[in-house]
Design an enzyme around this catalytic site. Structure first.
Site, PDB file in Angstrom:
ATOM      1  CE1 TYR A 144      -3.205  -2.714   0.174  1.00  0.00           C
ATOM      2  CE2 TYR A 144      -3.689  -2.558   2.453  1.00  0.00           C
ATOM      3  CZ  TYR A 144      -4.006  -3.126   1.106  1.00  0.00           C
ATOM      4  OH  TYR A 144      -4.880  -4.120   1.161  1.00  0.00           O
ATOM      5  CE  LYS A 194       0.883 -17.781  -2.354  1.00  0.00           C
ATOM      6  NZ  LYS A 194       0.296 -18.865  -2.225  1.00  0.00           N
ATOM      7  CG  ASP A 227      -2.642 -20.077  -0.068  1.00  0.00           C
ATOM      8  OD1 ASP A 227      -1.470 -19.866   0.942  1.00  0.00           O
ATOM      9  OD2 ASP A 227      -2.259 -20.784  -1.254  1.00  0.00           O
ATOM     10  CG  ASP A 251      -7.179  -4.303   4.270  1.00  0.00           C
ATOM     11  OD1 ASP A 251      -7.922  -3.983   4.990  1.00  0.00           O
ATOM     12  OD2 ASP A 251      -6.865  -3.829   3.157  1.00  0.00           O
ATOM     13  CG  ASP A 255     -12.289  -6.243   6.493  1.00  0.00           C
ATOM     14  OD1 ASP A 255     -12.126  -5.625   7.908  1.00  0.00           O
ATOM     15  OD2 ASP A 255     -12.453  -5.625   5.651  1.00  0.00           O
TER      16      ASP A 255
END
Ligand code: NAD
Length: 367
Positions: A144, A194, A227, A251, A255
């Site tokens: 970001y 990852k 994942d 992020d 959520d």
């Protein structure tokens, strides 16, 4: 008697309603624990746009600077949706506050009491004891914040790129936050990355495992690909204690965790900075995970628990008042598990108002 200065920014919608109830709770614990809180109220968000022409007026920022921590409500609503994105209450107040105080660590507790299991979209047999996870997300680095571009190529194709950059020092800084949170929990950290694909994830793995081996050998470290983590959060969330992860993965996962935990009205959050306040604890901004709930604003219907639990996080992380924070958390769980419910967690049964919920929590604190 030590005085703790708290900047109080109620914001818009249900913000002022749930904040009033929360300040009552704080006043009560101050009395019980011989503490003194000095609340400095200031406008923020849409209310501040209406009053001062900007979502984060200078006097509000100054009050925050003079404080030991910020208790934030929530901002935004239909009234300000016509404004250009940059001037929208959320973007024009929360982002500058994060920047001004270098709030690099976002802590989101995913808490679902056993009595609220029906609020979760998961089958009850998956979460027989409810959920209790803490997601620690790096907030000021990664994709970001990296360089980005879009360019038209010679063959009229278009290319866009976002860069994910992390430094060892940034990773160590957030690892320290996760370790310190895990020390007061089940002492387990799951690093989500990852590392089978991304260089940054390889650095995260090495840095976190070296750091924890050196400074926190008592904390159990597990690693998980993102994942798989997204899947495990819905298959078996109880396996997690503290999840530590980078900005974008956090992020998304925080959520997902919020949804799995049911009502937004119960979920608190904390954003911590590097700045140490007078008490050698990190400066922070503490707010409910939900928004301004325009559908129920002004009706005394909102669940104040998320705001009250955010205040408990403020006491724990920025003021070091762990015992007082635990007393508030215990009172909230006692009231909710005892069957006192606001509409969002009543499952069609009887429910109380915002102020009545606050009074019930104050009574539980006094019992
Ligand atoms: P929302 O979180 O405000 O509401 C979603 C649903 O959850 C609504 O049905 C609402 O009634 C319910 N809800 C949320 N908090 C509740 C509480 N404490 N008690 C009972 N029910 C509660 O999300 P939204 O409707 O998408 O957004 C409304 C406004 O809030 C928008 O302007 C948005 O930009 C803003 N917002 C602000 C923040 C923030 O200040 N950090 C975060 C999210 C959304």
């Amino acid at each position: 008697m030590e005085t703790y200065n708290i900047a109080v920014l109620p914001g818009d919608g249900i913000g002022p309603e749930v904040m009033d109830v929360t300040l009552k709770v704080l006043d009560l614990v101050a009395e019980h624990h011989q503490l003194q809180f000095s609340f400095q109220k200031a406008d923020v968000g849409g209310t501040a746009i209406d009053q001062h022409g900007t979502a984060l007026p200078d006097p509000t920022l100054e009050i925050c600077r003079q404080s030991d921590a910020i208790l934030f409500g929530s901002v935004g609503g239909p009234k300000w949706e016509h404004l250009p994105p940059k001037e929208q209450p959320e973007r024009a107040s929360l982002l500058p506050l994060r920047k001004a105080f270098s709030l690099f660590a976002n802590l989101r507790p995913g808490l679902l009491y056993p009595s609220l299991i029906p609020a979760s979209p998961l089958k009850p047999e998956i979460i027989p004891d409810g959920i209790d996870i803490l997601c620690v997300r790096e907030l000021t680095g990664g994709i970001y914040f990296g360089d980005r571009y879009t360019k038209v190529l010679g063959n009229n194709d278009i290319e866009a790129a976002d860069t994910m950059i992390y430094r060892k020092s940034e990773i160590e800084r957030i690892a320290r936050v996760a370790i310190s949170a895990a020390q007061n929990r089940k002492k387990r950290v799951c690093l989500v990355d990852k590392a089978n694909v991304l260089e940054t994830s390889v650095l995260w793995r090495k840095t976190v495992s070296d750091y924890m081996e050196a400074y926190a050998p008592d904390i159990e470290l597990e690693t998980m690909y993102v994942d798989n983590a997204a899947m495990q959060l819905v298959r078996n969330p109880s396996q997690f204690d503290v999840i530590l992860t980078e900005n974008m993965f956090g992020d998304i996962l925080s959520d997902e965790m919020g949804v799995v935990c049911g009502s937004l009205g119960m979920l608190a959050s904390a954003s911590l900075g590097m700045l140490e306040n007078r008490f050698a604890h990190p400066f922070g901004l503490f707010e409910p995970a939900g928004g301004t709930a325009p559908d129920i604003a002004g009706k005394n219907l909102a669940n104040p628990c998320a705001q009250i639990l955010s205040a408990a996080l403020l006491l724990r992380f920025s003021l070091g008042l762990d015992e007082v924070a635990a007393a508030i958390e215990h009172a909230v769980s006692k009231v909710v598990n005892g069957g006192t419910r606001t509409g969002d967690i009543a499952f069609g049964g009887p429910f109380v108002s915002t102020t009545e919920m606050g009074d019930a929590i104050c009574m539980a604190l006094s019992a």
